[in-house]
Design a protein around this motif. Sequence first.
Motif, mmCIF file in Angstrom:
data_model
loop_
_atom_site.group_PDB
_atom_site.id
_atom_site.type_symbol
_atom_site.label_atom_id
_atom_site.label_comp_id
_atom_site.label_asym_id
_atom_site.label_seq_id
_atom_site.Cartn_x
_atom_site.Cartn_y
_atom_site.Cartn_z
ATOM 1 N N ASP A 205 -0.605 6.982 -3.041
ATOM 2 C CA ASP A 205 -0.405 5.741 -2.493
ATOM 3 C C ASP A 205 -1.876 4.729 -3.119
ATOM 4 O O ASP A 205 -2.719 5.294 -3.596
ATOM 5 C CB ASP A 205 -0.682 5.599 -1.168
ATOM 6 C CG ASP A 205 0.338 6.050 -0.358
ATOM 7 O OD1 ASP A 205 1.515 6.228 -0.923
ATOM 8 O OD2 ASP A 205 0.528 6.674 0.769
ATOM 9 N N THR B 209 -5.949 4.263 -7.398
ATOM 10 C CA THR B 209 -5.450 5.155 -6.486
ATOM 11 C C THR B 209 -6.285 6.461 -6.635
ATOM 12 O O THR B 209 -6.668 6.759 -7.648
ATOM 13 C CB THR B 209 -4.020 5.540 -6.946
ATOM 14 O OG1 THR B 209 -3.878 6.157 -8.324
ATOM 15 C CG2 THR B 209 -3.192 4.337 -6.831
ATOM 16 N N GLU C 164 0.807 -1.267 -0.039
ATOM 17 C CA GLU C 164 0.167 -0.051 -0.114
ATOM 18 C C GLU C 164 0.883 1.180 0.195
ATOM 19 O O GLU C 164 1.147 1.902 0.971
ATOM 20 C CB GLU C 164 -0.986 -0.031 1.110
ATOM 21 C CG GLU C 164 -1.984 -1.113 1.244
ATOM 22 C CD GLU C 164 -2.953 -1.100 2.380
ATOM 23 O OE1 GLU C 164 -2.879 -0.261 3.069
ATOM 24 O OE2 GLU C 164 -3.534 -1.957 2.334
ATOM 25 N N SER C 165 1.474 1.559 -1.165
ATOM 26 C CA SER C 165 2.395 2.497 -1.207
ATOM 27 C C SER C 165 2.368 3.152 -3.012
ATOM 28 O O SER C 165 1.828 2.627 -3.437
ATOM 29 C CB SER C 165 3.932 2.116 -0.611
ATOM 30 O OG SER C 165 4.156 1.122 -1.558
#
Length: 206
Positions: free
Chosen positions: A162, A129, A105-106
């Motif tokens: 993210d 996103t 989750e980035s």
Amino acid sequence: MKRLISTLAISALVGTAAIGMIADQASARPNNTQQALADCASGSVSTDIFSFATCAAEEGNDTGNKGTLLSKLGSGDLFSGFDTSGMNWSVLGKSDDGGSVSADESVSGSWSALLGDSFYGNVVVSVKTATGYYAYAFEGVDAAKLTGGSFGGQFATANGKDLSHMTIAVAQTEKPSTGTPEPFSMIGAGLAVGMGTWLKKRSTKA
């Protein structure tokens, strides 16, 4: 008196022009709903074996009540140059469901999807996103080339936000023939060789 009227008239004109400029600037300044998604190619989804064939950027959600991923795949409206219509698309999983799909989750990181040992077909990786999603299409994914049917690699979001979640959609298709001769073709070739040998021996005896 004339000077006062002239001053008032000039002030009114300047005020009107200023209001017009402010209105033009406000209309030219996009809000969040008017901002277009970044080019999907500025992000990426890669694997060690396969490269994505094409990509697309869409506003809204990919899955859920208002999700458009499967409907756009079914209609063939998602990608340019890759017709996905007529294929039996389904969602393999999502990274936030804790199933067969996982992803960091980035803004960038690793991802994986368990396709199974016998899978052959097309795979679409949807990177959700912020207010939209980016879909990356992989054609002709053969699980026989994967370790334990695990398909995955690295990703980078196209808009620098993210990752909300990653969705994997799949459409299993028939694996192309490897070109192995059919039994009747093999029998025919054998008979032809045998007949040629017999004729050669007969001509030798004559």
